[in-house]
Design a protein around this motif. Sequence first.
Motif, PDB file in Angstrom:
ATOM      1  N   LEU A 170      16.595  -2.262  -0.009  1.00 32.52           N
ATOM      2  CA  LEU A 170      17.212  -1.180   1.047  1.00 32.52           C
ATOM      3  C   LEU A 170      18.142  -1.784   1.928  1.00 32.52           C
ATOM      4  O   LEU A 170      18.573  -3.175   1.976  1.00 32.52           O
ATOM      5  N   ASP A 171      18.992  -0.954   2.431  1.00 31.24           N
ATOM      6  CA  ASP A 171      20.158  -1.526   3.042  1.00 31.24           C
ATOM      7  C   ASP A 171      20.370  -0.595   4.518  1.00 31.24           C
ATOM      8  O   ASP A 171      19.526   0.081   4.913  1.00 31.24           O
ATOM      9  N   GLY A 172      21.361  -0.822   5.178  1.00 29.81           N
ATOM     10  CA  GLY A 172      21.792  -0.529   6.475  1.00 29.81           C
ATOM     11  C   GLY A 172      20.581  -1.042   7.400  1.00 29.81           C
ATOM     12  O   GLY A 172      20.460  -2.390   7.456  1.00 29.81           O
ATOM     13  N   GLU A 173      19.985  -0.320   8.378  1.00 25.25           N
ATOM     14  CA  GLU A 173      19.104  -0.898   9.282  1.00 25.25           C
ATOM     15  C   GLU A 173      17.824  -1.445   8.573  1.00 25.25           C
ATOM     16  O   GLU A 173      16.969  -2.078   8.931  1.00 25.25           O
ATOM     17  N   ASP A 174      17.673  -0.869   7.559  1.00 30.96           N
ATOM     18  CA  ASP A 174      16.323  -1.291   6.421  1.00 30.96           C
ATOM     19  C   ASP A 174      16.654  -2.378   5.716  1.00 30.96           C
ATOM     20  O   ASP A 174      15.758  -2.900   4.924  1.00 30.96           O
ATOM     21  N   ALA A 175      17.804  -3.181   5.690  1.00 30.61           N
ATOM     22  CA  ALA A 175      18.164  -4.236   4.994  1.00 30.61           C
ATOM     23  C   ALA A 175      17.134  -5.238   5.241  1.00 30.61           C
ATOM     24  O   ALA A 175      16.658  -5.432   6.255  1.00 30.61           O
ATOM     25  N   GLY A 176      16.691  -6.011   4.062  1.00 32.23           N
ATOM     26  CA  GLY A 176      15.755  -6.938   4.230  1.00 32.23           C
ATOM     27  C   GLY A 176      14.269  -6.478   3.602  1.00 32.23           C
ATOM     28  O   GLY A 176      13.332  -7.090   3.296  1.00 32.23           O
ATOM     29  N   ILE A 177      14.193  -5.271   3.361  1.00 33.12           N
ATOM     30  CA  ILE A 177      12.955  -4.275   2.756  1.00 33.12           C
ATOM     31  C   ILE A 177      13.265  -4.145   1.638  1.00 33.12           C
ATOM     32  O   ILE A 177      14.287  -3.760   0.928  1.00 33.12           O
ATOM     33  N   VAL A 178      12.123  -4.464   0.800  1.00 31.23           N
ATOM     34  CA  VAL A 178      12.385  -4.583  -0.676  1.00 31.23           C
ATOM     35  C   VAL A 178      11.255  -3.592  -1.256  1.00 31.23           C
ATOM     36  O   VAL A 178      10.089  -3.779  -0.854  1.00 31.23           O
ATOM     37  N   VAL A 179      11.633  -2.613  -1.831  1.00 33.96           N
ATOM     38  CA  VAL A 179      10.449  -1.678  -2.785  1.00 33.96           C
ATOM     39  C   VAL A 179      10.525  -1.936  -4.085  1.00 33.96           C
ATOM     40  O   VAL A 179      11.171  -1.730  -4.703  1.00 33.96           O
ATOM     41  N   VAL A 180       9.073  -2.145  -4.495  1.00 36.66           N
ATOM     42  CA  VAL A 180       8.862  -2.615  -6.051  1.00 36.66           C
ATOM     43  C   VAL A 180       7.919  -1.134  -6.405  1.00 36.66           C
ATOM     44  O   VAL A 180       7.049  -1.116  -5.798  1.00 36.66           O
ATOM     45  N   GLY A 181       8.536  -0.545  -7.403  1.00 38.02           N
ATOM     46  CA  GLY A 181       7.693   0.576  -7.743  1.00 38.02           C
ATOM     47  C   GLY A 181       7.183   0.617  -9.258  1.00 38.02           C
ATOM     48  O   GLY A 181       8.183   0.155 -10.288  1.00 38.02           O
TER      49      GLY A 181
END
Length: 323
Positions: A66-77
């Motif tokens: 994810l990017d923006g303020e959510d940079a650093g969050i990785v979503v594994v689907g």
Amino acid sequence: MAVQVGRRALFQAVRVQATGRESARSLSCSRQYVRFGKVSPSSRLNGHGARHYSSDPKEDLHVRHLDGEDAGIVVVGINRPKAKNSISKNLVKMMCEAVEDIKNNNKVRSVIICSLVPGIFCAGADLKERAKMHQSEVGPFVSKARALITELGNLPVPTIAAIDGAALGGGLEMALACDIRITSNTAKMGLVETKLAIIPGAGGTQRLPRVISVSLAKELIFAARVVDGTEACRLGLANHSVEQNKSGDAAYLRALELAREINPQGPIAIRMAKLAINQGIEVDLSTGLAIEEACYAQVIPTKDRLEGLSAFKEKRRPHFKGE
């Protein structure tokens, strides 16, 4: 004396964790997983609430940063709709490479494991594929799946399992390796291996008693019992149970909220806190306190600690860089 020896060993270990230079463990994985670029903060992997269907094995796993303020969050689907997200040889290869990539990326602050398939998190082992295996192949495959789940549990950053559907057998074992589990109230969870005259083989007999109680874990495993999200939360198997929504991604959305709570905190501090908890819970209190001391020592010289003090003094939001 034993505590001093353990402390010295741990100081060496936490230095590796703090700098992110841990050597890659040997998992036989090829770089097959699908990696995506940046995504808007409010979407999942294929648009808010949308799913992507494909029979292409390369589509079995989707990874997004994810990017923006959510940079650093990785979503594994996980995305195996025709096989109920069951754990196949290909999925193991793709997941272990994704885990290895995340482990060596210091910009990652948290990971969400979720499903792109409605009503299912992971149904466990791919029994159709398993039935075609020679008996000599079963043991090595289970060992590789176990190694993958162990590596998932050893990730230095917080991991959140968003369980919006059934998590059975190896699917629940995967969720148990995560730090936090969030489930929808309609989800189903259980270690059901005894129905097949086998036992949980990817950590279930060890992690479930550590998450709930030994006697409750025995009851659930012996009876191959399946519980819903509400009951899982009551037992302590899940941190939160949320009412499912029309798009079927309520647990994912709650997991994203939690990841956003974690995101602004000091990333090195979070890694050291996880290490201290995970290592300390397995030992006596005296050794655990030595582990905490060793982990605390790693945050003292960081720029982030000084930034935290300056931000507090200046009454502003800190801007941590993981340095």
